[in-house]
Design a protein around this motif. Structure first.
Motif, PDB file in Angstrom:
ATOM      1  N   ASN A  91      39.535  66.154  76.204  1.00  0.00           N
ATOM      2  CA  ASN A  91      38.647  67.248  75.792  1.00  0.00           C
ATOM      3  C   ASN A  91      39.413  68.320  75.022  1.00  0.00           C
ATOM      4  N   VAL A  92      40.571  68.701  75.544  1.00  0.00           N
ATOM      5  CA  VAL A  92      41.380  69.723  74.871  1.00  0.00           C
ATOM      6  C   VAL A  92      41.938  69.185  73.561  1.00  0.00           C
ATOM      7  N   LYS A  93      42.428  67.952  73.582  1.00  0.00           N
ATOM      8  CA  LYS A  93      43.011  67.351  72.388  1.00  0.00           C
ATOM      9  C   LYS A  93      42.007  67.324  71.236  1.00  0.00           C
ATOM     10  N   PHE A  94      40.806  66.854  71.514  1.00  0.00           N
ATOM     11  CA  PHE A  94      39.835  66.720  70.431  1.00  0.00           C
ATOM     12  C   PHE A  94      39.243  68.057  70.015  1.00  0.00           C
ATOM     13  N   ALA A  95      39.269  69.044  70.927  1.00  0.00           N
ATOM     14  CA  ALA A  95      38.827  70.383  70.549  1.00  0.00           C
ATOM     15  C   ALA A  95      39.804  71.027  69.569  1.00  0.00           C
ATOM     16  N   LEU A  96      41.086  70.647  69.675  1.00  0.00           N
ATOM     17  CA  LEU A  96      42.125  71.239  68.833  1.00  0.00           C
ATOM     18  C   LEU A  96      42.453  70.394  67.602  1.00  0.00           C
ATOM     19  N   LEU A  97      41.821  69.237  67.476  1.00  0.00           N
ATOM     20  CA  LEU A  97      42.126  68.314  66.387  1.00  0.00           C
ATOM     21  C   LEU A  97      41.819  68.951  65.028  1.00  0.00           C
ATOM     22  N   ARG A  98      42.825  69.089  64.204  1.00  0.00           N
ATOM     23  CA  ARG A  98      42.652  69.706  62.892  1.00  0.00           C
ATOM     24  C   ARG A  98      43.486  68.966  61.850  1.00  0.00           C
ATOM     25  N   LEU A  99      42.893  68.746  60.681  1.00  0.00           N
ATOM     26  CA  LEU A  99      43.632  68.164  59.567  1.00  0.00           C
ATOM     27  C   LEU A  99      44.613  69.173  59.006  1.00  0.00           C
ATOM     28  N   PHE A 100      45.725  68.674  58.464  1.00  0.00           N
ATOM     29  CA  PHE A 100      46.589  69.550  57.695  1.00  0.00           C
ATOM     30  C   PHE A 100      45.841  69.995  56.435  1.00  0.00           C
ATOM     31  N   PRO A 101      46.150  71.191  55.920  1.00  0.00           N
ATOM     32  CA  PRO A 101      45.488  71.659  54.693  1.00  0.00           C
ATOM     33  C   PRO A 101      45.628  70.644  53.556  1.00  0.00           C
ATOM     34  N   GLN A 102      44.568  70.491  52.795  1.00  0.00           N
ATOM     35  CA  GLN A 102      44.495  69.654  51.596  1.00  0.00           C
ATOM     36  C   GLN A 102      44.484  68.149  51.878  1.00  0.00           C
ATOM     37  N   THR A 103      44.415  67.765  53.151  1.00  0.00           N
ATOM     38  CA  THR A 103      44.430  66.332  53.466  1.00  0.00           C
ATOM     39  C   THR A 103      43.222  65.613  52.877  1.00  0.00           C
ATOM     40  N   LYS A 104      42.033  66.088  53.198  1.00  0.00           N
ATOM     41  CA  LYS A 104      40.836  65.383  52.723  1.00  0.00           C
ATOM     42  C   LYS A 104      40.720  65.459  51.201  1.00  0.00           C
ATOM     43  N   ARG A 105      41.058  66.615  50.637  1.00  0.00           N
ATOM     44  CA  ARG A 105      41.002  66.759  49.184  1.00  0.00           C
ATOM     45  C   ARG A 105      41.929  65.751  48.502  1.00  0.00           C
ATOM     46  N   THR A 106      43.101  65.532  49.092  1.00  0.00           N
ATOM     47  CA  THR A 106      44.069  64.595  48.526  1.00  0.00           C
ATOM     48  C   THR A 106      43.564  63.160  48.617  1.00  0.00           C
ATOM     49  N   LEU A 107      42.959  62.798  49.750  1.00  0.00           N
ATOM     50  CA  LEU A 107      42.422  61.449  49.905  1.00  0.00           C
ATOM     51  C   LEU A 107      41.285  61.194  48.918  1.00  0.00           C
ATOM     52  N   ILE A 108      40.450  62.189  48.700  1.00  0.00           N
ATOM     53  CA  ILE A 108      39.369  62.061  47.710  1.00  0.00           C
ATOM     54  C   ILE A 108      39.969  61.849  46.319  1.00  0.00           C
ATOM     55  N   TYR A 109      40.983  62.629  45.997  1.00  0.00           N
ATOM     56  CA  TYR A 109      41.666  62.511  44.705  1.00  0.00           C
ATOM     57  C   TYR A 109      42.232  61.108  44.510  1.00  0.00           C
ATOM     58  N   LEU A 110      42.889  60.573  45.545  1.00  0.00           N
ATOM     59  CA  LEU A 110      43.493  59.242  45.434  1.00  0.00           C
ATOM     60  C   LEU A 110      42.438  58.154  45.258  1.00  0.00           C
ATOM     61  N   LYS A 111      41.337  58.266  45.992  1.00  0.00           N
ATOM     62  CA  LYS A 111      40.266  57.271  45.851  1.00  0.00           C
ATOM     63  C   LYS A 111      39.651  57.345  44.456  1.00  0.00           C
ATOM     64  N   GLN A 112      39.468  58.547  43.944  1.00  0.00           N
ATOM     65  CA  GLN A 112      38.907  58.708  42.607  1.00  0.00           C
ATOM     66  C   GLN A 112      39.825  58.137  41.533  1.00  0.00           C
ATOM     67  N   ARG A 113      41.131  58.146  41.826  1.00  0.00           N
ATOM     68  CA  ARG A 113      42.104  57.590  40.887  1.00  0.00           C
ATOM     69  C   ARG A 113      42.213  56.077  40.988  1.00  0.00           C
ATOM     70  N   GLY A 114      41.500  55.490  41.958  1.00  0.00           N
ATOM     71  CA  GLY A 114      41.443  54.040  42.065  1.00  0.00           C
ATOM     72  C   GLY A 114      42.463  53.397  42.978  1.00  0.00           C
ATOM     73  N   TYR A 115      43.208  54.199  43.734  1.00  0.00           N
ATOM     74  CA  TYR A 115      44.173  53.636  44.674  1.00  0.00           C
ATOM     75  C   TYR A 115      43.446  53.063  45.894  1.00  0.00           C
ATOM     76  N   VAL A 116      44.001  51.976  46.437  1.00  0.00           N
ATOM     77  CA  VAL A 116      43.524  51.494  47.733  1.00  0.00           C
ATOM     78  C   VAL A 116      44.391  52.150  48.798  1.00  0.00           C
ATOM     79  N   LEU A 117      43.770  52.564  49.900  1.00  0.00           N
ATOM     80  CA  LEU A 117      44.467  53.339  50.925  1.00  0.00           C
ATOM     81  C   LEU A 117      44.519  52.585  52.241  1.00  0.00           C
ATOM     82  N   GLY A 118      45.667  52.676  52.890  1.00  0.00           N
ATOM     83  CA  GLY A 118      45.839  52.033  54.182  1.00  0.00           C
ATOM     84  C   GLY A 118      46.637  52.902  55.131  1.00  0.00           C
TER      85      GLY A 118
END
Length: 226
Positions: free
Chosen positions: A87-114
């Motif tokens: 409960n505490v772990k998932f309440a505190l779960l936070r992405l590092f800044p720019q993580t999702k934006r970077t993943l969107i950028y990579l997908k838009q550039r056509g990279y496959v991600l793993g």
């Protein structure tokens, strides 16, 4: 030319170190309130010893703790510890800044991600789902599936096989030099170190071996090279 980008999860995409200690202490305090006869400090010291002994991916740390204290497992205390921790772990779960934006950028550039991660497959997918990152990744390759842990190059070779790409077409992004970076390099891949600083011995090794390694403060800087 890079076609595939692999990521570690913990302390690469999100801050696991920041919440782990808080979640463990909260779990132990709940167990102490319910009858665990230890102080908070003693309980935490014992739990850390158990984690070191069994590894962080072991899923029965609280079972071992109660058995060492009482001579037998205590289901109520174990359940309290597990539920409070999650409960505490998932309440505190936070992405590092720019993580999702970077993943969107990579997908838009056509990279496959793993993902290449030490741990259990279901647990790694659970993290990605809770972080709302699972749609970005084509494959999640774990040490449970590979039968070996990073930095063993076989887990990286399995990832390459799953993604259907060559080592020279792939890059690994991680925060641990010995596991993520050296493992990837030994498998013939490129690598980027993020959210971490190199030790002097690692800098000397890189210079001695003439390794071309980018070190970024966060994954948002990946757009400089990808």
């Amino acid at each position: 030319m890079i076609k595939a980008v692999f990521f570690d999860i913990d302390d690469t995409l999100y801050d696991t170190s920041g919440f782990a200690k808080l979640a463990r202490k909260a779990a132990l305090n709940a167990m102490i309130d319910a009858g665990l006869p230890l102080s908070s400090d003693d309980a935490y010291t014992l739990l850390r010893e158990i984690i070191t002994e069994y590894g962080s991916n072991y899923d029965k740390h609280f079972n071992v703790l109660t058995k060492r204290v009482f001579g037998e497992e205590k289901p109520l205390l174990i359940a309290l510890g597990m539920i409070t921790y999650h409960n505490v772990k998932f309440a505190l779960l936070r992405l590092f800044p720019q993580t999702k934006r970077t993943l969107i950028y990579l997908k838009q550039r056509g990279y496959v991600l793993g993902v290449i991660s030490n741990g259990k497959t279901i647990k790694q997918w659970e993290k990605l789902i809770r972080l709302d990152l699972h749609p970005f990744f084509d494959y999640v390759i774990t040490s449970e599936e590979a039968g070996v842990e990073k930095p063993d190059k076989r887990i990286f070779e399995l990832a390459l096989e799953k993604m259907g790409c060559e080592a020279e077409e792939s890059i690994m992004i991680g925060n641990k030099f010995s596991e993520d970076i050296m493992g990837a390099l030994n498998a013939g891949m490129s690598a980027v170190l993020v959210n971490s600083e190199l030790k002097e011995s690692e800098k000397e090794y890189i210079e001695k071996e003439d390794i071309n390694l980018n070190v970024f403060s966060h994954i948002g800087e990946l757009n400089e090279i990808l």
